[in-house]
Design an enzyme around this catalytic site. Structure first.
Site, PDB file in Angstrom:
ATOM      1  CG  ASP A  82     -11.344  -7.489  -4.181  1.00  0.00           C
ATOM      2  OD1 ASP A  82     -11.303  -8.670  -3.793  1.00  0.00           O
ATOM      3  OD2 ASP A  82     -10.798  -7.096  -5.217  1.00  0.00           O
ATOM      4  CD1 TRP A 107     -11.941   0.222  -1.366  1.00  0.00           C
ATOM      5  CD2 TRP A 107     -10.676  -0.945   0.049  1.00  0.00           C
ATOM      6  NE1 TRP A 107     -12.473  -1.043  -1.253  1.00  0.00           N
ATOM      7  CE2 TRP A 107     -11.717  -1.777  -0.395  1.00  0.00           C
ATOM      8  CE3 TRP A 107      -9.751  -1.467   0.946  1.00  0.00           C
ATOM      9  CZ2 TRP A 107     -11.862  -3.090   0.015  1.00  0.00           C
ATOM     10  CZ3 TRP A 107      -9.890  -2.775   1.374  1.00  0.00           C
ATOM     11  CH2 TRP A 107     -10.929  -3.567   0.906  1.00  0.00           C
ATOM     12  CG  ASP A 126      -6.972  -5.007   3.503  1.00  0.00           C
ATOM     13  OD1 ASP A 126      -8.184  -5.223   3.330  1.00  0.00           O
ATOM     14  OD2 ASP A 126      -6.174  -4.792   2.562  1.00  0.00           O
ATOM     15  CD1 TRP A 158      -6.529  -1.515   0.817  1.00  0.00           C
ATOM     16  CD2 TRP A 158      -5.165   0.247   0.930  1.00  0.00           C
ATOM     17  NE1 TRP A 158      -6.843  -0.666  -0.216  1.00  0.00           N
ATOM     18  CE2 TRP A 158      -6.031   0.420  -0.157  1.00  0.00           C
ATOM     19  CE3 TRP A 158      -4.204   1.224   1.208  1.00  0.00           C
ATOM     20  CZ2 TRP A 158      -5.966   1.535  -0.986  1.00  0.00           C
ATOM     21  CZ3 TRP A 158      -4.149   2.337   0.387  1.00  0.00           C
ATOM     22  CH2 TRP A 158      -5.019   2.485  -0.690  1.00  0.00           C
ATOM     23  CE1 TYR A 167      -7.235  -8.512   3.413  1.00  0.00           C
ATOM     24  CE2 TYR A 167      -7.228 -10.615   2.236  1.00  0.00           C
ATOM     25  CZ  TYR A 167      -7.912  -9.529   2.757  1.00  0.00           C
ATOM     26  OH  TYR A 167      -9.281  -9.447   2.629  1.00  0.00           O
ATOM     27  CB  THR A 170     -11.486  -6.712   4.344  1.00  0.00           C
ATOM     28  OG1 THR A 170     -10.352  -7.096   3.566  1.00  0.00           O
ATOM     29  CG2 THR A 170     -11.742  -5.233   4.148  1.00  0.00           C
TER      30      THR A 170
HETATM   31  N1  ABN Z   1      -7.690  -5.254   0.257  1.00  0.00           N
HETATM   32  C1  ABN Z   1      -7.972  -6.607   0.046  1.00  0.00           C
HETATM   33  C2  ABN Z   1      -6.899  -7.286  -0.739  1.00  0.00           C
HETATM   34  C3  ABN Z   1      -5.824  -7.811  -0.084  1.00  0.00           C
HETATM   35  C4  ABN Z   1      -4.813  -8.432  -0.808  1.00  0.00           C
HETATM   36  C5  ABN Z   1      -4.923  -8.502  -2.193  1.00  0.00           C
HETATM   37  C6  ABN Z   1      -6.022  -7.951  -2.837  1.00  0.00           C
HETATM   38  C7  ABN Z   1      -7.031  -7.328  -2.108  1.00  0.00           C
END
Ligand code: ABN
Length: 181
Positions: A82, A107, A126, A158, A167, A170
């Site tokens: 995700d 995860w 991430d 994460w 972020y 990923t």
């Molecule tokens: N682990 C991916 C993610 C990052 C920020 C918000 C939601 C999902």
């Protein structure tokens, strides 16, 4: 003997509660809980395994068969990813884009590789410290669990344990063959 009225009782109870909450014993008990909690975080197997990967680069096991398209959400190893694909953002499926730092906590998903029919454990780390990539957003949720099953929750940033919590994207690292049922 004089009987306590309702108001006396209320005052007495709240005075006892304040005394309990501000006592030295209560403070030491809270401090103890905090120290034990902080000391156990590095013992988590996920945390240690992923920290090594983030530090030392990552060597995946040899996987037979066609590799597949790492820039597609349908790529087999992205079955529980995700977020934005690092491979669309200047990195690869196993490395973060230049200037981004891999999160040491992750995860974990289990994905089936159609090329050899085996299930593999995948660590979704991430990439942090750079603004959001915005390309190739995937919302794959195989085996995703609610937030209280933390290692299997994919809808979390994460990067929260990194120096910068920004972020970017990923990666999906193959940890090994899943031997379970
Ligand atoms: N682990 C991916 C993610 C990052 C920020 C918000 C939601 C999902």
């Amino acid at each position: 003997m004089q009987h306590k009225n309702w108001l006396d009782g209320r005052f007495e109870n709240s005075a006892r509660q304040v005394a309990r909450r501000t006592s030295r014993r209560h403070f030491l008990a809270r401090l103890g809980t905090l120290l034990v909690g902080a000391a156990t975080i590095p013992l988590l197997p996920l945390s240690r395994a992923a920290a090594q990967q983030a530090d030392a680069g990552f060597n995946e096991p040899d996987i037979d068969g066609e590799a597949g398209d790492a820039t597609s959400c349908n790529y087999w190893r992205h079955c529980a990813l995700d977020g934005f694909l690092s491979s669309c953002c200047g990195g690869t499926a196993t490395s973060c884009p230049p200037g981004a730092e891999m999160s040491p906590i992750t995860w974990i998903g289990t994905c089936r590789n159609p090329a050899d029919g085996l299930n593999y454990l995948i660590s979704y780390n991430d990439c942090c410290g750079k603004s959001t990539c915005g390309r190739c957003l995937c919302d794959e949720n195989e085996g995703d669990r609610p937030i209280y099953v933390t290692p299997k929750t994919n809808d979390i940033n994460w990067c929260l344990a990194n120096r910068s919590t920004a972020y970017n994207s990923t990666v999906a690292l193959v940890l090994g063959v899943y031997e379970g049922d």
